[in-house]
Scaffold this active site. Sequence first.
Site, PDB file in Angstrom:
ATOM      1  N   ARG A 156       0.803  -1.171  -0.132  1.00  0.00           N
ATOM      2  CA  ARG A 156       0.100   0.138  -0.058  1.00  0.00           C
ATOM      3  C   ARG A 156       1.054   1.396   0.121  1.00  0.00           C
ATOM      4  NH1 ARG A 156       2.492   1.691   3.638  1.00  0.00           N
ATOM      5  NH2 ARG A 156       0.698   3.279   3.724  1.00  0.00           N
ATOM      6  N   ASP A 193      -1.974  10.783  -1.950  1.00  0.00           N
ATOM      7  CA  ASP A 193      -2.271   9.586  -2.951  1.00  0.00           C
ATOM      8  C   ASP A 193      -2.555  10.274  -4.199  1.00  0.00           C
ATOM      9  OD1 ASP A 193      -2.898   8.672  -0.013  1.00  0.00           O
ATOM     10  OD2 ASP A 193      -2.420   6.918  -1.556  1.00  0.00           O
TER      11      ASP A 193
HETATM   12  O1  MRU Z   1      -4.612   3.182   2.177  1.00  0.00           O
HETATM   13  P1  MRU Z   1      -2.819   3.504   1.994  1.00  0.00           P
HETATM   14  O2  MRU Z   1      -1.961   2.655   2.999  1.00  0.00           O
HETATM   15  O3  MRU Z   1      -2.561   2.850   0.818  1.00  0.00           O
HETATM   16  O4  MRU Z   1      -2.799   4.855   2.205  1.00  0.00           O
HETATM   17  C1  MRU Z   1      -1.599   5.451   2.241  1.00  0.00           C
HETATM   18  C2  MRU Z   1      -1.324   6.838   2.306  1.00  0.00           C
HETATM   19  O5  MRU Z   1      -2.483   7.622   2.468  1.00  0.00           O
HETATM   20  C3  MRU Z   1      -0.111   7.488   2.119  1.00  0.00           C
HETATM   21  O6  MRU Z   1       0.155   8.610   3.029  1.00  0.00           O
HETATM   22  C4  MRU Z   1       0.069   7.925   0.708  1.00  0.00           C
HETATM   23  O7  MRU Z   1      -0.083   7.135  -0.097  1.00  0.00           O
HETATM   24  C5  MRU Z   1       1.465   8.732   0.425  1.00  0.00           C
HETATM   25  S1  MRU Z   1       2.484   7.298   0.678  1.00  0.00           S
HETATM   26  C6  MRU Z   1       4.408   7.903   0.132  1.00  0.00           C
END
Ligand code: MRU
Length: 364
Positions: free
Chosen positions: A53, A244
């Site tokens: 993730r 994201d």
């Molecule tokens: O749901 P996730 O764990 O994939 O969410 C991750 C995040 O929100 C991070 O802060 C984002 O992807 C930035 S990672 C460098």
Amino acid sequence: MKVGDQHYHTIWLNDDNKSVDIIDQRWLPHEFRVVTLRTIDDVAAAIREMWVRGAPLIGVTAAYGVAIAMQDDSSDAALDVVWEQLHETRPTAINLKWALDEMRGLLRPLPPGERSAAAYKRAAEIAQEDVELNRRIGLNGLKIIREIAARKKPGERVNILTHCNAGWLATVDYGTATAPIYLAAEEGIPIHVYVDETRPRNQGAQLTAWELDGHGVPHTLIVDNAGGHLMQHGQVDMVIVGTDRTTANGDVCNKIGTYLKALAAKDNNVPFYVALPSPTIDWAVRDGVKEIPIEERNGDEVSLVQGRGEDGKITRVRISPEGSPAANPAFDVTPARLITGLITERGIAEASAAGLKSLFPERT
Ligand code: MRU
């Protein structure tokens, strides 16, 4: 970064030169497991179920997924099928679409017989590029930490608050939000990180805390609701989060709860920075609140919490009545006006269309 004495990336090509090995993040911090992805269904499950993730790592995994698909069938139809199958796994992180577009754009003009080798080569390059982007984000963010440290009394620590995991586990290496933190720690700046636990999946408690602990970076785990209180009492010098998807106007979509941290930071004059590699910018989107699709995940992630029981086994426990439904929006959007700056591989930009254009003039 290191796990014990060994240097790891989060994803790498298996010795068979076809499959891909990943750190399976579902079991951290309690168990360190590596799992091999052999098929496109494995790759789709790994992204959807969050074995991997974090926006950059999702993109790299998808790129390798295209390569895995191409070894069995390198036709145009297969290319479109894998694009669709992986694109629908997680809707918010734009790095996923960026990587899939990059792979399809490269492979489509090639004769099918050449696509598989080209796909593995490009996926490895995208992984390596991610490492370099993050290293540069680290150097740019380090300048801000140095400035804060210079205003402190000798030995006084710089307190940074972060949300979710935008660390090396969310990328191939270094992380985005954590890259400046690791560099500052290496440089001997007395640094301390407040780690939001980040309900419901607890990426802060399970991943960021594990990373920082593994690298000897002083940190304290806090509940998500503690940040505003700490800011009111002068205990946070800056916030750094990942993203994201960042719009062309500088709105930042990130893990649910980021927006509330930005509001609290604004109210308390605490600088709020977002660290991001350029593949996380969605140049086609302007208004983040209206235009970015927010992933709705299963309510079980809210009602059931995973941890290690007293018997040492990893288990999930229910914290709410069986009959209470739970909503689980996974991300929110922080408007650009609440953001002090965007730390990119090319420098630090104001969170605005003009700020981003000044660093990425080729995108105008
Ligand atoms: O749901 P996730 O764990 O994939 O969410 C991750 C995040 O929100 C991070 O802060 C984002 O992807 C930035 S990672 C460098």
